[in-house]
Design a protein around this motif. Structure first.
Motif, PDB file in Angstrom:
ATOM      1  N   GLU A 336       0.932  -0.996  -0.035  1.00 23.96           N
ATOM      2  CA  GLU A 336       0.054   0.045   0.008  1.00 23.96           C
ATOM      3  C   GLU A 336       0.756   1.346   0.036  1.00 23.96           C
ATOM      4  N   ASN A 337       2.149   1.241   0.710  1.00 28.27           N
ATOM      5  CA  ASN A 337       2.821   2.402   0.654  1.00 28.27           C
ATOM      6  C   ASN A 337       3.351   2.579  -0.745  1.00 28.27           C
ATOM      7  N   ILE A 338       3.563   1.572  -1.423  1.00 26.60           N
ATOM      8  CA  ILE A 338       3.939   1.861  -3.012  1.00 26.60           C
ATOM      9  C   ILE A 338       2.966   2.702  -3.721  1.00 26.60           C
ATOM     10  N   ALA A 339       1.633   2.025  -3.548  1.00 28.77           N
ATOM     11  CA  ALA A 339       0.587   2.868  -4.021  1.00 28.77           C
ATOM     12  C   ALA A 339       0.651   4.280  -3.790  1.00 28.77           C
ATOM     13  N   ILE A 340       0.937   4.595  -2.409  1.00 25.87           N
ATOM     14  CA  ILE A 340       0.942   5.917  -1.949  1.00 25.87           C
ATOM     15  C   ILE A 340       2.030   6.954  -2.419  1.00 25.87           C
ATOM     16  N   LEU A 341       3.303   6.255  -2.506  1.00 22.79           N
ATOM     17  CA  LEU A 341       4.352   6.611  -3.096  1.00 22.79           C
ATOM     18  C   LEU A 341       4.099   7.396  -4.927  1.00 22.79           C
TER      19      LEU A 341
END
Lengths: 431, 431
Positions: A336-341
């Motif tokens: 999910e943090n890759i999505a946010i990045l």
């Protein structure tokens, strides 16, 4: 390492450190936190002996519930083939997050979402250990196609499609090796919150400000929002000690309603504020946008309590933040943090992670370094929070020198706590 | 009943009904729910022998975690004086919701927030039993000042201040007795979702539509969003069976992204749709607003998964919904729902509660009846969802006749499950 090994155990630990005794971590909303971790260890029958370690961070009471939530995910893990699972962590993420019964408990927020995040992060730790690479380098070597497969674009496509994400990652594919080398040489910028806890007296504030400057930091952060006169005095002291060239950010920890935030920040505007963090509820995207508009050009930063990519999407769509503060253990893990990045890259907003707590510095450095290598390609206005406590409990603690995080080189996600610490600070051992 | 009695026990039960066997409750996101309740009973040493019953509703897996979260609140309750606690449920709410350590687990969302809701609702059940009144009448007799004291205006004041809420309640103070009598005589409108579950075949849909009309309902709801051709066929069948005068709403259960929602609903627009429910993520207030604008004049309804009053505030501010669907067990109980009813009144939006599940009909009827008596003063476009299952497990089950909820008259919140049902459907008994 064989293709046939399976996950054999998921052990959970309710770890609590009595930080409230020193008022470390005290702010306008959290007067006496006991920094805690709902911790898990994934074990396999592979002869390589590697384990996956992960955790959710909490501040004390309720850490038992968070630990129980991680334990409730055991049936999704036990017996799973290790190689196949680690080869499709996008699929694993979807299976957990979109489990039709579990999602009723969120959906995609709170205790159950953080539990999934802890499990996903533990699986990434295992994957990186098996690959013999620190996580940031493992991620930095994946192809754009492999990376987008990790991301769930559900509820994002009005702001970021898979194709747009691929394009961003393909642009970032050039020069990856050079940027990896740059990180290995020079690390990544850090800022410090250690001087600024509300519970510290003025002398301690002065001393810690001087130490921060001496240590090479060029951005420090003060907690505000309990008393306006105190805030003015402490900002004056910090500015005196730090001089004009050090940036000073402030953090209200969700203390205000929208009208109060605008008024209070207005009263602090003479003090050259780099950003105002968490001015109001993390759920209030409209409120953030209203505050951002009213206090411009002072920028708003937020994210440590933002529950998922869907809320970040809206904050970006509305211009409700100018610095995006990912947290490694609040959302559903690395994926999910890759999505946010990628969302932040789409909207051109710098990512400045939240850290501190228990092991959050250890985790999030990997995400920022990966962001630099494969997505943003710049360190301009980027910086990772640093708080100097509890690192001694980790097997591969962060190293911050000259105001910069030094690149972790040990294989894994730096999430492994020392066995002695697990034993000494276990509050309850859940079965 | 004495002024000195204390809370002596908080017993929790993990209750699960195997509803997935009949595909009751099946929709585009929830193919096989097992309707469950994380249930608690608050006991006191008062000789009156009254207990407070409450629960969070889940759909199966994870109900153990939800039950553990309720159990984690035991230390806040045991030993508390009963009279003083029940006399200040606004204070109790703030103590639980703003506990500085617990709120890290939300804040104000997910498992921990629902646990607080279950506890608050159980305390209201106890208060109403001790007052000898059904909850809706107890609330309807409180003064505007007492009612606003129950509400936490934190994060709301940019949309609704305490003074504005007081003014709304004072306007609603006139004619309360007449409206109470009206409810006792005629009840409150209901609509039915029983015909529309996705797992039912066309013959069952036809039969249940006819039965719904025969039973006096003038609004039915169909689940949609799995397959567009199926949705068209089922809407055609429902319209054929119901005739032109029955309103038909549809419910997508968060199935779509924003662009998909607009396209799909556009394709269904010839079918005279009363509302479209949960077109996308409940976290996406901007998305709801974009959909509402694009599909107008078809109205959007949402709320059963909206985590708290802060998100409802924004949906109202942006015009993202035209029908507000409170849920009795998703937010932090009666107090937060009063805040939401007041927000809806401020924005002039009708409240049409979500129900069904386990005991949600039993609870939410009290809130709508109170809304009519003390806040909205109208039943225009108001209606409570009704699903005809699992009521037999409750001591004071809802009575729906002629398409209307009949006013509950037994003291309490209608939340008490029969001891035999608690025993028969206990999945695990947590200590």
């Amino acid at each position: 390492m064989t293709g046939w090994s399976r996950i054999t155990a998921v052990d959970t630990y309710d770890i609590r450190f009595p930080t409230s005794q020193q008022l470390d971590g005290s702010d306008a909303m959290n007067p006496d936190p006991d920094y805690s971790a709902a911790y898990l260890v994934i074990r396999t029958d592979d002869p390589d002996g590697h384990e996956g370690h992960g955790f959710a961070f909490t501040i004390g009471r309720g850490n038992d519930v968070q630990t129980a939530a991680i334990g409730a995910l055991r049936p999704y893990l036990i017996g799973r083939p290790v190689s196949a699972t680690l080869a499709d962590l996008g699929g694993m993420w979807r299976e957990l997050v979109h489990d039709s019964q579990l999602r009723w408990l969120g959906p995609e927020k709170g205790v159950m979402h953080m539990a999934i995040g802890a499990v996903i992060n533990a699986l990434w730790d295992l994957a990186a250990k098996r690959a013999g690479l620190p996580l940031w380098r493992l991620l930095s070597r994946m192809t754009p196609e492999e990376l987008v497969d990790l991301v769930d674009f559900r509820y994002l496509t009005d702001a970021l499609t898979r194709d747009e994400a691929l394009e961003i990652l393909r642009r970032g594919a050039d020069g990856r090796a050079e940027r990896e080398a740059e990180i290995l040489r020079g690390g990544y910028p850090a800022y410090t919150t250690s001087p600024g806890w509300l519970g510290y007296d003025d002398d301690k504030l002065r001393r810690l400000c001087r130490e921060a400057v001496d240590d090479g930091f060029d951005l420090i952060k003060l907690k505000v929002g309990a008393d306006l006169d105190d805030d003015r005095r402490r900002l004056r002291i910090a500015r005196e000690e730090c001089g004009p060239d050090i940036r000073i950010a402030i953090d209200a920890n969700q203390r205000w309603d929208v009208p109060d935030a605008i008024e209070w920040i207005g009263a602090l505007s003479p003090y050259q504020i780099w950003w105002v963090e968490e001015p109001t509820s993390p759920d209030d995207v409209l409120g953030h946008a209203a505050i951002a508009k009213a206090i411009a050009p002072i920028p708003v930063a937020t994210g440590e309590h933002v529950q998922n990519r869907i809320v970040f999407k809206q904050l970006l769509q509305l211009g409700g933040l100018s610095f995006l503060q990912i947290d490694a253990a609040r959302v559903a893990g690395v994926n999910e943090n890759i999505a946010i990045l990628l969302l932040a890259a789409k909207f051109g907003v710098p990512v400045c992670p939240h850290a501190g707590g228990v092991g959050l510095c250890e985790l999030v450095q990997h995400l920022s370094m990966f962001d630099f290598v494969a997505i943003s390609q710049t360190q301009q206005d980027r910086t990772i929070e640093y708080v100097d406590h509890l690192h001694e409990h980790f097997a591969d603690p962060v190293v911050v020198r000259g105001g910069r995080y030094q690149a972790p080189t040990a294989p894994g996600f730096s999430s492994t706590m020392l066995p002695a610490s697990l034993a000494a600070y276990s509050h309850i051992d859940l079965p």
